[in-house]
Design an enzyme around this catalytic site. Structure first.
Site, PDB file in Angstrom:
ATOM      1  CG  ASN A 151      -2.386   0.702   0.666  1.00  0.00           C
ATOM      2  OD1 ASN A 151      -2.436   1.601   0.411  1.00  0.00           O
ATOM      3  ND2 ASN A 151      -3.299  -0.281   0.847  1.00  0.00           N
ATOM      4  CG  HIS A 180       1.714  -1.923  -3.920  1.00  0.00           C
ATOM      5  ND1 HIS A 180       1.060  -2.078  -2.625  1.00  0.00           N
ATOM      6  CD2 HIS A 180       0.786  -1.926  -4.687  1.00  0.00           C
ATOM      7  CE1 HIS A 180      -0.255  -2.308  -2.622  1.00  0.00           C
ATOM      8  NE2 HIS A 180      -0.426  -2.224  -4.068  1.00  0.00           N
ATOM      9  CG  HIS A 222      -2.066  -6.568  -5.392  1.00  0.00           C
ATOM     10  ND1 HIS A 222      -3.244  -6.281  -6.080  1.00  0.00           N
ATOM     11  CD2 HIS A 222      -1.998  -5.229  -4.902  1.00  0.00           C
ATOM     12  CE1 HIS A 222      -3.675  -5.164  -5.997  1.00  0.00           C
ATOM     13  NE2 HIS A 222      -2.867  -4.467  -5.435  1.00  0.00           N
ATOM     14  CB  SER A 223      -4.951 -12.977  -5.447  1.00  0.00           C
ATOM     15  OG  SER A 223      -3.777 -13.699  -5.283  1.00  0.00           O
ATOM     16  CG  ASP A 256      -7.652   1.494  -4.139  1.00  0.00           C
ATOM     17  OD1 ASP A 256      -7.306   0.657  -3.151  1.00  0.00           O
ATOM     18  OD2 ASP A 256      -6.864   2.085  -4.716  1.00  0.00           O
ATOM     19  CD  GLN A 285      -6.519  -0.689   0.490  1.00  0.00           C
ATOM     20  OE1 GLN A 285      -6.490  -0.564   1.739  1.00  0.00           O
ATOM     21  NE2 GLN A 285      -6.838   0.575  -0.440  1.00  0.00           N
ATOM     22  CD  GLU A 306      -4.753  -5.147  -2.168  1.00  0.00           C
ATOM     23  OE1 GLU A 306      -3.541  -4.758  -1.896  1.00  0.00           O
ATOM     24  OE2 GLU A 306      -5.532  -4.526  -2.743  1.00  0.00           O
TER      25      GLU A 306
END
Length: 347
Positions: free
Chosen positions: A74, A100, A174-175, A246, A284, A312
Site C-alpha cells: 500500500n 507497494h 495482491h490477488s 480502494d 484493503q 488484501e
C-alpha cells in the site's frame, strides 16, 4: 537484475485431493492461477493474471496480479518516513506517493523456492533477502512467504521477516479474484461481507487522513452482505476519490483474538464462496477500478474495469506517518510473522 537471472524463474503447481490447483512462480512470489470447482463440479481459474512470464515483465500499468507486495504494501505519503531520527526518501511511483515497495519491490524480484508438504497439504516456501538500502529501506531484511494448499480448500499464506536494523514492513498478497472465472466480465454482482465497523478515509491521493470512521449506513457498510454494484457509483466523496472501492477497512477483533474472519464473497451463478481469515488488523478492498481492457486475460478475453476484486490483508496504509494506526515497525533482531487464509467452497 540481469536478463540471465530470468532462467531461474519457475512455475510451481500445488494440487489437493479435491482437484483444486494453485500455481505460483518465484518471480514476485506471484500466484498465477487458482483453479477451483463451481457448484456443478466444473473447474475454472478464478485468479486474474497472465499466461506468460513476458507478460508479467512487460504489462502496461502493472496491476500487481497475484504478487507479494512489499517491503511496505500500500501507500506511504510522499514516500517519506522518519525512523530513529533519520528521514528516508523512498521512490515516488504512484502520483506523489510511494506504493507497494517502490520501483522494484518484492513483486519484481526472484525468490528462492523450496517445496514443502505434509499429510494434508502441498506447499511452497519462498525466501528473499532485501539488502540494506534496497529501494532505500533500512536493514538487511530476510523475508519468507509460505503458500500451503490444504485438502479442505484453504490456501494459507504465512509471512515471516527479520531485520538487522529497525525498519518498517507491511506485507500482503495482491490477488485479484472473479468467482465466475477470470476474464468473465465484471464482479459487480458478487455479494460481499466485510467484518469491519470502521474504515480509514483518504485524501484525493489515496493517503489516509488519520481518521477512523464508522461505516454504518453508508457505501462502506458491508457488515451485511451486499452486491458490489449497490454503492460503487455513489456520490460519496471517498468513492469518487477511489473511482470505486480502494480503501482500508479496520477489522473487528476481540482483544484475545488473533486469527479471525475478515471478509467473504459469494457469486450466485457459480455458487463459489470465498472466506478470508487473517491475523492482520486491516483489509484493503479494491474493485479493479483502473483495469481498462488493455490487458489480455488468460482465457483470451480482456480485463475490463471492475473485472476483479482484491481483499488484501494488511496493516494500514501510511502507518509509519500515522501515530494512531497499529505499528508496522520491525525492530532489529525481533521476528515478524502473520497468517492469512483464503478458504474456497461452494453454496
Amino acid at each position: 537484475m540481469s536478463i540471465e537471472d530470468f532462467t531461474s524463474i519457475k512455475l510451481y503447481t500445488l494440487k489437493n485431493t479435491q482437484g483444486t490447483i494453485v500455481k505460483v512462480t518465484n518471480y514476485g512470489a506471484i500466484i498465477t492461477s487458482i483453479i477451483t470447482a463451481d457448484n456443478q463440479g466444473e473447474f475454472t481459474d478464478i485468479a486474474l493474471g497472465h499466461n506468460s512470464l513476458d507478460e508479467y515483465l512487460t504489462a502496461v500499468d502493472k496491476p500487481y496480479f497475484g504478487a507479494i507486495a512489499g517491503p511496505f504494501a500500500n501507500r506511504i505519503a510522499k514516500g517519506k518516513f522518519t525512523l530513529n531520527d533519520k528521514t528516508y526518501q523512498l521512490a515516488i511511483n504512484n502520483g506523489e506517493n510511494h506504493l507497494h515497495g517502490g520501483n522494484i519491490g518484492l513483486d519484481k524480484v526472484i525468490w528462492s523456492p523450496t517445496a514443502i508438504s505434509g499429510e494434508e497439504f502441498s506447499g511452497l516456501s519462498l525466501s528473499y533477502i532485501a539488502a540494506d538500502g534496497e529501494e532505500n529501506y533500512p536493514g538487511n531484511v530476510a523475508f519468507t512467504v509460505e503458500y500451503k494448499l490444504w485438502d479442505n480448500n484453504d490456501l494459507e499464506i504465512y509471512y515471516q521477516a527479520s531485520s538487522d536494523q529497525d525498519t518498517y514492513i507491511n506485507l500482503t498478497n495482491h490477488s485479484y479474484f472473479n468467482l465466475k472465472g477470470e476474464g468473465q466480465g465484471d464482479v459487480l454482482d458478487h455479494l460481499v461481507f466485510i467484518n469491519a465497523d470502521h474504515y480509514t478515509p483518504t485524501d484525493s491521493t489515496a493517503i489516509p487522513t488519520g481518521a477512523i470512521v464508522e461505516v454504518a449506513n453508508g457505501p462502506f457498510d458491508f457488515t451485511k452482505e451486499k452486491a458490489i454494484t449497490t454503492d460503487i457509483d455513489s456520490d460519496h466523496e471517498q468513492i469518487k476519490f477511489g473511482n470505486g472501492y480502494d480503501h482500508n477497512f479496520v477489522l473487528n477483533k476481540n482483544t484475545d483474538e488473533k486469527m479471525s474472519l475478515a471478509a467473504s464473497v459469494y457469486e450466485s451463478l457459480s455458487g463459489r464462496y470465498l472466506e478470508v481469515f487473517t491475523e492482520e488488523p486491516g483489509i484493503q478492498f479494491y474493485t479493479a477500478n483502473y483495469l481498462d481492457g488493455r490487458l489480455a486475460s488468460k482465457n483470451g478475453e480482456t480485463y475490463i474495469k471492475r473485472g476483479g476484486f482484491c481483499l488484501e490483508t494488511q496493516h494500514f496504509p501510511d502507518s509509519p506517518n500515522q501515530e494512531n494506526f497499529p505499528s508496522t515497525l520491525l525492530k532489529a533482531g525481533e521476528p515478524f510473522s502473520s497468517k492469512t487464509i483464503y478458504s474456497f467452497s461452494v453454496k
